[in-house]
Design a protein around this motif. Structure first.
Motif, PDB file in Angstrom:
ATOM      1  N   GLU A  87      54.660  45.380  48.394  1.00 36.22           N
ATOM      2  CA  GLU A  87      54.856  43.983  47.993  1.00 36.22           C
ATOM      3  C   GLU A  87      54.629  43.016  49.159  1.00 36.22           C
ATOM      4  OE1 GLU A  87      55.604  42.191  45.299  1.00 36.22           O
ATOM      5  OE2 GLU A  87      55.554  43.868  43.897  1.00 36.22           O
ATOM      6  N   ILE A  88      55.155  43.374  50.328  1.00 30.45           N
ATOM      7  CA  ILE A  88      55.082  42.459  51.475  1.00 30.45           C
ATOM      8  C   ILE A  88      53.702  42.520  52.123  1.00 30.45           C
ATOM      9  CG2 ILE A  88      56.077  41.858  53.708  1.00 30.45           C
ATOM     10  CD1 ILE A  88      58.722  43.174  52.679  1.00 30.45           C
ATOM     11  N   CYS A  89      53.240  43.729  52.444  1.00 32.23           N
ATOM     12  CA  CYS A  89      51.928  43.858  53.080  1.00 32.23           C
ATOM     13  C   CYS A  89      50.806  43.406  52.147  1.00 32.23           C
ATOM     14  CB  CYS A  89      51.678  45.300  53.504  1.00 32.23           C
ATOM     15  SG  CYS A  89      52.642  45.847  54.941  1.00 32.23           S
ATOM     16  N   GLY A  90      50.972  43.664  50.857  1.00 31.14           N
ATOM     17  CA  GLY A  90      49.949  43.236  49.899  1.00 31.14           C
ATOM     18  C   GLY A  90      49.765  41.730  49.900  1.00 31.14           C
ATOM     19  N   GLN A  91      50.869  40.993  49.964  1.00 27.24           N
ATOM     20  CA  GLN A  91      50.756  39.529  50.001  1.00 27.24           C
ATOM     21  C   GLN A  91      50.253  39.041  51.359  1.00 27.24           C
ATOM     22  OE1 GLN A  91      50.278  37.426  47.988  1.00 27.24           O
ATOM     23  NE2 GLN A  91      51.447  35.528  48.136  1.00 27.24           N
ATOM     24  N   GLN A  92      50.605  39.764  52.422  1.00 28.76           N
ATOM     25  CA  GLN A  92      50.039  39.436  53.733  1.00 28.76           C
ATOM     26  C   GLN A  92      48.511  39.447  53.668  1.00 28.76           C
ATOM     27  OE1 GLN A  92      52.492  38.052  55.598  1.00 28.76           O
ATOM     28  NE2 GLN A  92      52.141  39.330  57.394  1.00 28.76           N
ATOM     29  N   GLU A  93      47.966  40.489  53.073  1.00 35.45           N
ATOM     30  CA  GLU A  93      46.507  40.624  53.000  1.00 35.45           C
ATOM     31  C   GLU A  93      45.894  39.595  52.070  1.00 35.45           C
ATOM     32  OE1 GLU A  93      44.722  42.449  55.012  1.00 35.45           O
ATOM     33  OE2 GLU A  93      46.644  42.960  55.934  1.00 35.45           O
ATOM     34  N   LYS A  94      46.555  39.310  50.952  1.00 32.78           N
ATOM     35  CA  LYS A  94      46.042  38.283  50.026  1.00 32.78           C
ATOM     36  C   LYS A  94      45.927  36.939  50.727  1.00 32.78           C
ATOM     37  CE  LYS A  94      46.107  39.899  45.534  1.00 32.78           C
ATOM     38  NZ  LYS A  94      45.308  39.507  44.358  1.00 32.78           N
ATOM     39  N   LEU A  95      46.971  36.552  51.443  1.00 31.38           N
ATOM     40  CA  LEU A  95      46.970  35.252  52.106  1.00 31.38           C
ATOM     41  C   LEU A  95      46.000  35.235  53.281  1.00 31.38           C
ATOM     42  CD1 LEU A  95      50.800  34.501  51.959  1.00 31.38           C
ATOM     43  CD2 LEU A  95      48.990  33.505  50.537  1.00 31.38           C
ATOM     44  N   LYS A  96      45.850  36.366  53.965  1.00 28.03           N
ATOM     45  CA  LYS A  96      44.875  36.445  55.055  1.00 28.03           C
ATOM     46  C   LYS A  96      43.463  36.252  54.513  1.00 28.03           C
ATOM     47  CE  LYS A  96      43.198  37.592  59.166  1.00 28.03           C
ATOM     48  NZ  LYS A  96      41.762  37.661  58.844  1.00 28.03           N
TER      49      LYS A  96
END
Length: 254
Positions: A163-172
């Motif tokens: 959940e956390i890393c996935g959103q990190q990558e989406k926003l990146k």
């Protein structure tokens, strides 16, 4: 012949540069231009009246060379903060999820030069990332609030990390910058949340404080819902002014 060849090469270079510029996300091009404008020009003299304030917002101190020291939640874990330890008479405005996309809010942030931090959930934002690109372009900060807004303590470590890393990558991918700050949905977390956040490159887990009497360094949570985000923000700004505080940029302190 040499002159003709040099001219052709120069023309090709110009066309290449034009093609490269077109390949950039238009929201990012807007962001660069608008951010420069925000940095070089102050708010209009009477902007506060347009937004229902009785006086201009107090100016926050400039970014400190040395950020306040924060205590880590444990070895290798990011700190958890609901208030920044500072003597500056400032508070911080934060918004969650990304459900409301009122274009007037972008105007408010731009005209008041209002430093806000927006913690985004991918499943809530949906196709609305362009709105937050415009908001980011006028000075807002975009941070992480998970992909799907689950109750994190109910998930195993692997699920929380996804959940956390996935959103990190989406926003990146969307904005070109990986967030440093994370807010767990509902403000609830456990040890696995902190471990996952640290493993995903998060520098601080950000909660908030709810109190009528403000203190220096309070992180405020601005309510969303009902399509009244701009009005709710104005009411909060009035309270901040009445108690003699300025609004500062959270990322300058964390």
């Amino acid at each position: 012949m040499r002159r003709r060849g040099a001219t052709a090469a120069l023309l090709a270079g110009v066309l290449c540069l034009a093609g490269c510029a077109q390949s950039v996300d238009p929201i990012e091009r807007l962001g660069k231009k608008a951010a420069q404008k925000v940095r070089t020009h102050g708010p209009p003299v009477d902007a506060y009246r347009r937004w229902g304030l009785s006086a201009p917002l107090a100016r926050a101190p400039g970014p400190s060379v040395r950020r306040p020291a924060l205590r880590a939640a444990g070895p290798g874990l990011p700190p958890v903060v609901d208030r920044v330890p500072t003597r500056d008479k400032v508070v911080f405005l934060t918004f969650d999820d990304g459900a409301e996309r009122d274009p007037r809010f972008v105007d408010m942030v731009r005209e008041l030069r209002l430093p806000v931090s927006v913690f985004l959930t991918d499943s809530v934002v949906g196709p609305g990332y362009a709105h937050f690109g415009r908001l980011r372009a006028v000075g807002a900060s975009v941070q992480n609030h998970t992909l799907d807004h689950p109750y994190l303590p109910g998930l195993p470590y692997e699920g929380q990390r996804a959940e956390i890393c996935g959103q990190q990558e989406k926003l990146k991918r969307r904005f070109g910058v990986r967030p440093r700050l994370f807010r767990p949905p509902y403000g609830d977390y456990d040890g696995d949340t902190l471990r996952a956040a640290g493993d995903c490159g998060i520098s601080a887990v950000v909660l908030w404080r709810e109190s009528e009497r403000l203190r220096a360094g309070d992180i405020l949570h601005c309510p969303e819902g009902g399509g009244a985000l701009t009005g709710a923000t104005v009411r909060m700004l009035r309270r901040i002014q009445e108690q003699g505080f300025a609004v500062a940029r959270l990322e300058d302190y964390l």
